[in-house]
Write a protein that holds these residues in place. Structure first.
Motif, short mmCIF file in Angstrom:
data_model
loop_
_atom_site.label_atom_id
_atom_site.label_comp_id
_atom_site.label_asym_id
_atom_site.label_seq_id
_atom_site.Cartn_x
_atom_site.Cartn_y
_atom_site.Cartn_z
N VAL A 115 7.13 9.28 -2.29
CA VAL A 115 6.08 8.29 -2.04
C VAL A 115 6.65 7.24 -1.09
O VAL A 115 7.73 6.72 -1.31
CB VAL A 115 5.62 7.62 -3.34
CG1 VAL A 115 4.55 6.58 -3.07
CG2 VAL A 115 5.12 8.65 -4.33
N CYS A 116 5.92 6.94 -0.02
CA CYS A 116 6.34 5.92 0.94
C CYS A 116 5.40 4.73 0.82
O CYS A 116 4.18 4.89 0.89
CB CYS A 116 6.30 6.47 2.38
SG CYS A 116 7.44 7.83 2.64
N TYR A 117 5.98 3.57 0.62
CA TYR A 117 5.20 2.34 0.49
C TYR A 117 5.23 1.55 1.79
O TYR A 117 6.21 1.59 2.53
CB TYR A 117 5.73 1.47 -0.64
CG TYR A 117 5.49 2.06 -2.01
CD1 TYR A 117 4.31 1.81 -2.68
CD2 TYR A 117 6.43 2.87 -2.63
CE1 TYR A 117 4.06 2.34 -3.93
CE2 TYR A 117 6.21 3.41 -3.88
CZ TYR A 117 5.03 3.14 -4.53
OH TYR A 117 4.79 3.67 -5.76
N ASP A 118 4.18 0.81 2.05
CA ASP A 118 4.08 -0.07 3.20
C ASP A 118 4.04 -1.49 2.67
O ASP A 118 3.10 -1.88 1.97
CB ASP A 118 2.80 0.26 3.98
CG ASP A 118 2.68 -0.54 5.26
OD1 ASP A 118 3.70 -1.06 5.73
OD2 ASP A 118 1.56 -0.63 5.80
N TYR A 119 5.10 -2.27 2.96
CA TYR A 119 5.20 -3.65 2.49
C TYR A 119 4.89 -4.58 3.66
O TYR A 119 5.65 -4.65 4.61
CB TYR A 119 6.60 -3.95 1.96
CG TYR A 119 6.97 -3.16 0.72
CD1 TYR A 119 6.52 -3.56 -0.52
CD2 TYR A 119 7.76 -2.02 0.82
CE1 TYR A 119 6.86 -2.86 -1.66
CE2 TYR A 119 8.11 -1.30 -0.32
CZ TYR A 119 7.66 -1.72 -1.55
OH TYR A 119 7.99 -1.02 -2.68
N ARG A 120 3.80 -5.31 3.59
CA ARG A 120 3.43 -6.24 4.65
C ARG A 120 3.89 -7.65 4.29
O ARG A 120 3.87 -8.03 3.12
CB ARG A 120 1.93 -6.22 4.87
CG ARG A 120 1.44 -4.86 5.33
CD ARG A 120 -0.04 -4.86 5.61
NE ARG A 120 -0.47 -3.53 5.93
CZ ARG A 120 -0.62 -3.09 7.18
NH1 ARG A 120 -0.37 -3.89 8.18
NH2 ARG A 120 -1.03 -1.86 7.41
N VAL A 121 4.32 -8.40 5.32
CA VAL A 121 4.79 -9.76 5.12
C VAL A 121 4.01 -10.67 6.06
O VAL A 121 3.85 -10.38 7.24
CB VAL A 121 6.30 -9.86 5.41
CG1 VAL A 121 6.77 -11.29 5.32
CG2 VAL A 121 7.09 -8.98 4.45
N THR B 83 0.84 -1.19 0.00
CA THR B 83 0.00 0.00 0.00
C THR B 83 0.87 1.25 0.00
O THR B 83 2.03 1.22 0.45
CB THR B 83 -0.92 0.04 1.23
OG1 THR B 83 -0.12 -0.01 2.42
CG2 THR B 83 -1.88 -1.13 1.24
N ILE B 84 0.31 2.34 -0.48
CA ILE B 84 0.99 3.63 -0.43
C ILE B 84 0.68 4.26 0.92
O ILE B 84 -0.48 4.52 1.23
CB ILE B 84 0.56 4.55 -1.58
CG1 ILE B 84 0.96 3.93 -2.92
CG2 ILE B 84 1.17 5.93 -1.42
CD1 ILE B 84 0.49 4.70 -4.13
N GLN B 85 1.71 4.43 1.73
CA GLN B 85 1.54 4.98 3.07
C GLN B 85 1.42 6.50 3.04
O GLN B 85 0.55 7.06 3.65
CB GLN B 85 2.74 4.56 3.95
CG GLN B 85 2.58 4.88 5.40
CD GLN B 85 1.50 4.02 6.05
OE1 GLN B 85 1.08 2.99 5.52
NE2 GLN B 85 1.02 4.45 7.19
N THR B 86 2.32 7.16 2.32
CA THR B 86 2.34 8.62 2.24
C THR B 86 2.68 9.04 0.82
O THR B 86 3.55 8.46 0.19
CB THR B 86 3.43 9.20 3.19
OG1 THR B 86 3.24 8.67 4.48
CG2 THR B 86 3.36 10.70 3.24
N GLU B 87 1.98 10.05 0.33
CA GLU B 87 2.28 10.59 -0.99
C GLU B 87 2.28 12.10 -0.87
O GLU B 87 1.32 12.70 -0.39
CB GLU B 87 1.23 10.12 -2.00
CG GLU B 87 1.59 10.42 -3.42
CD GLU B 87 0.66 9.73 -4.41
OE1 GLU B 87 0.87 9.94 -5.60
OE2 GLU B 87 -0.24 9.01 -4.00
N ALA B 88 3.38 12.72 -1.28
CA ALA B 88 3.52 14.16 -1.14
C ALA B 88 3.67 14.81 -2.52
O ALA B 88 4.02 14.15 -3.50
CB ALA B 88 4.74 14.49 -0.27
#
Length: 76
Positions: free
Chosen positions: A57-63, A47-52
């Motif tokens: 752009v900060c992505y959230d990678y879940r495992v 998911t995209i955590q933060t977009e400025a």
């Protein structure tokens, strides 16, 4: 190798010291030939955590990490 693959391999390397075999798969599915106990590592949702507006752009990678023991075979 993509970022997600590197993350999954890093998790696998870290968990390998526990003892049971660690398997990386696209989904957390136990196959008939898998040894028990085993640890399954698979990607979750990206998911995209933060977009400025500055182009950051900060992505959230879940495992997903699943430990399957001997008793789990009777419930599969």
């Amino acid at each position: 190798m993509g970022v997600y693959s590197q993350i999954l391999q890093a998790v696998k390397t870290r968990l390998a010291s526990i003892g049971p075999p660690v398997i990386v798969r696209k989904r957390s599915i136990l196959l008939e030939g898998d040894a028990l106990p085993t640890i399954l590592v698979s990607p979750g949702n990206e998911t995209i955590q933060t977009e400025a507006f500055s182009g950051v752009v900060c992505y959230d990678y879940r495992v997903s990490v699943v430990l399957i023991g001997e008793i789990g075979r009777a419930h599969v």
